[in-house]
Motif scaffolding. Structure first.
Motif, PDB file in Angstrom:
ATOM      1  N   LEU A 123      33.975  37.472  47.703  1.00  0.00           N
ATOM      2  CA  LEU A 123      33.540  36.864  46.634  1.00  0.00           C
ATOM      3  C   LEU A 123      33.127  35.398  46.830  1.00  0.00           C
ATOM      4  N   ARG A 124      31.947  34.957  46.371  1.00  0.00           N
ATOM      5  CA  ARG A 124      31.673  33.671  46.637  1.00  0.00           C
ATOM      6  C   ARG A 124      31.274  32.970  45.113  1.00  0.00           C
ATOM      7  N   ASP A 125      31.318  31.667  45.259  1.00  0.00           N
ATOM      8  CA  ASP A 125      31.228  30.817  44.023  1.00  0.00           C
ATOM      9  C   ASP A 125      30.065  31.324  43.075  1.00  0.00           C
ATOM     10  N   GLY A 126      30.340  31.534  41.870  1.00  0.00           N
ATOM     11  CA  GLY A 126      29.650  32.343  40.982  1.00  0.00           C
ATOM     12  C   GLY A 126      29.479  33.649  40.903  1.00  0.00           C
ATOM     13  N   ASP A 127      30.116  34.436  41.716  1.00  0.00           N
ATOM     14  CA  ASP A 127      30.111  36.023  41.703  1.00  0.00           C
ATOM     15  C   ASP A 127      30.693  36.471  40.350  1.00  0.00           C
ATOM     16  N   GLU A 128      30.516  37.610  39.963  1.00  0.00           N
ATOM     17  CA  GLU A 128      31.030  38.218  38.614  1.00  0.00           C
ATOM     18  C   GLU A 128      31.498  39.504  39.164  1.00  0.00           C
ATOM     19  N   ILE A 129      32.569  39.867  38.230  1.00  0.00           N
ATOM     20  CA  ILE A 129      33.450  41.259  38.316  1.00  0.00           C
ATOM     21  C   ILE A 129      33.162  41.735  36.768  1.00  0.00           C
ATOM     22  N   LEU A 130      32.796  42.817  36.461  1.00  0.00           N
ATOM     23  CA  LEU A 130      32.795  43.332  35.092  1.00  0.00           C
ATOM     24  C   LEU A 130      34.160  44.332  34.917  1.00  0.00           C
ATOM     25  N   TYR A 131      34.852  44.315  34.006  1.00  0.00           N
ATOM     26  CA  TYR A 131      36.137  44.767  33.593  1.00  0.00           C
ATOM     27  C   TYR A 131      36.241  45.019  32.301  1.00  0.00           C
ATOM     28  N   SER A 132      37.044  45.980  31.753  1.00  0.00           N
ATOM     29  CA  SER A 132      37.478  45.858  30.264  1.00  0.00           C
ATOM     30  C   SER A 132      38.731  45.536  30.336  1.00  0.00           C
ATOM     31  N   PRO A 133      38.919  44.435  29.270  1.00  0.00           N
ATOM     32  CA  PRO A 133      40.154  43.980  28.793  1.00  0.00           C
ATOM     33  C   PRO A 133      40.871  44.945  28.006  1.00  0.00           C
ATOM     34  N   ARG A 134      40.483  46.212  27.696  1.00  0.00           N
ATOM     35  CA  ARG A 134      41.435  47.208  27.250  1.00  0.00           C
ATOM     36  C   ARG A 134      42.006  48.211  28.237  1.00  0.00           C
TER      37      ARG A 134
END
Length: 427
Positions: A123-134
């Motif tokens: 992972l590099r600066d600005g990268d994103e992970i999609l997840y569910s907080p539930r």
């Protein structure tokens, strides 16, 4: 929480397989159930253990205890061969290659291995992970921990939350809308531990850049429904042995070969396959790269026995049995005044269900309801069910009922009658 729709007019009659255990003599396989008067309805927390699993643990400690992969004497060699056989059996169980199967201390350990072995390296600066907080905390906290670690070294990553729909599944269109050129991973509960909704991301096939890693928490689906890595198009997936008839403290991390070159050593030490050169640690081959230290040998042998039991019972039979019990449970609870279902199969337009139903009853807290039910002999899970503290669903306490092949329709009917009596008393 959402209110149940209009009551059904009749309770469906279950197929013959669901009226009792779905396999001759299946109940006798589980000693705790033959010796206890209580009704166990908490299989999403941990499953009961069949005799072959118990015997496998006892046998390791009783007969020729040794270490695997260390000695050349017969005891050690035989044990090494058994570990290799269990790895191959698990690979076949999920449609993987043996070098894609990593033994871990559990599903939580597996997800943390992904975060620290893959995330730190890629992972590099600005990268994103999609997840569910539930989702379960084990599929939320590792990514938050990863974000904090990377921030210490000047790399900022974003955790992008997506919604869950009323069926208890990931909202696919919301997931699709949140994918950007900086998205590097989508992590999802294959079968949600509270809602009982199944998410495969199949609807996004062809719409996701293949560079985006797909990570599935299969803690609840493993041993309950057929799970095939190719069908999920998974890069990573984790399994909890104790939720699939195995022993606690053992899990499996699936890691697709296409990701092997992206991994750092995890738990470097003895048996980890790493070596030293002038530049430092050099990673070895998979799966040893992620398996440093002494294996949980009795746990791995127990997993092998569990896989054999699951094969004999048949995942299709287990799936059908849990579906029938789920529909029976929903039909029994729906007419009860004050019952509200969480998102999940209660709102499905078709006959579905995977053995998990959560609900509340007006006039009594979930904790108190669970206590009363336990006093009456029904063992269920209550509370926030390991949903992360401080998250959007952390205060959504509910009662969770979860079934397996050893659960009977009679137990479900007695349970719903008991809930009806309690609801009437507190109304």
């Amino acid at each position: 929480m959402v209110r149940a729709s209009a009551p059904e007019t009749s309770t469906p009659t279950p197929p013959a397989a669901a009226r009792g255990p779905a396999h001759p003599g299946v109940r006798a396989l589980f000693p705790a159930l033959t010796e206890a008067a209580e009704v166990y309805l908490d299989s999403a927390s941990t499953t009961q253990k069949p005799r072959p699993v118990i015997d496998a643990v006892h046998r390791y400690h009783r007969e020729r205890t040794a270490n695997a992969g260390r000695g050349t004497y017969p005891w050690a060699g035989a044990l090494t061969s058994e570990v290799v056989a269990v790895r191959a059996a698990m690979a076949e169980f999920i449609g993987a290659a043996p070098d894609e199967v990593v033994f871990t201390g559990g599903a939580t350990a597996g997800l943390n291995a992904v975060a620290l072995s893959w995330g730190l390296a890629n992972l590099r600066d600005g990268d994103e992970i999609l997840y569910s907080p539930r989702d379960h905390a084990s599929n939320v906290y590792p990514w938050q921990h990863l974000r904090g670690l990377l921030a210490r070294f000047g790399r900022r990553i974003e955790l992008m939350p997506y919604r869950v729909n009323e069926l208890g599944e990931a909202d696919i269109e919301d997931v699709a809308a949140r994918i950007t050129p900086r998205t590097r991973m989508i992590t999802v509960a294959h079968l949600h531990h509270v809602f009982g909704g199944l998410t495969t991301l199949e609807e996004l096939r062809g719409r996701i850049d293949p560079r985006i890693a797909l990570c599935f928490d299969c803690s609840q689906s493993g041993g309950h429904v057929p799970v095939r890595m190719a069908e999920l198009n998974a890069d990573f997936a984790v399994f909890a042995a104790h939720k699939m008839f195995g022993a606690p403290g053992t899990g499996v991390l699936y890691c697709h070969r296409r990701r092997h070159s992206e991994l750092l050593p995890f738990l470097p030490g003895g048996n980890s396959g790493v070596s030293l050169d002038d530049s430092g640690l050099v990673g070895g081959a998979m799966p040893q790269l992620l398996e440093g230290g002494t294996h949980n040998l009795p746990g791995i042998l127990a997993l092998g026995a569990a896989l054999e039991v699951l094969g004999e019972l048949g995942l299709d039979a287990i799936t059908a049995h849990n579906r029938a019990l789920t529909r029976r449970l929903i039909a029994g609870l729906r007419p009860i005044t004050g019952v509200e279902f969480t998102p999940g199969p209660a709102y499905a337009p078709c006959e579905t269900g995977y053995g998990i139903v959560s609900f509340t009853v007006a006039g009594i807290s979930a904790t108190d309801l669970g206590f009363v039910l336990s006093e009456l002999g029904f063992l269920v899970r209550t509370g926030a069910h390991c949903v992360p503290a401080g998250g959007p669903a952390a205060d959504e306490d509910s009662v969770r009922v979860s079934t397996h092949i050893y659960t009977t329709v009679d137990e479900i009917d007695r349970f719903t009658q008991c809930v009806a009596t309690i609801a009437e008393e507190v109304s």
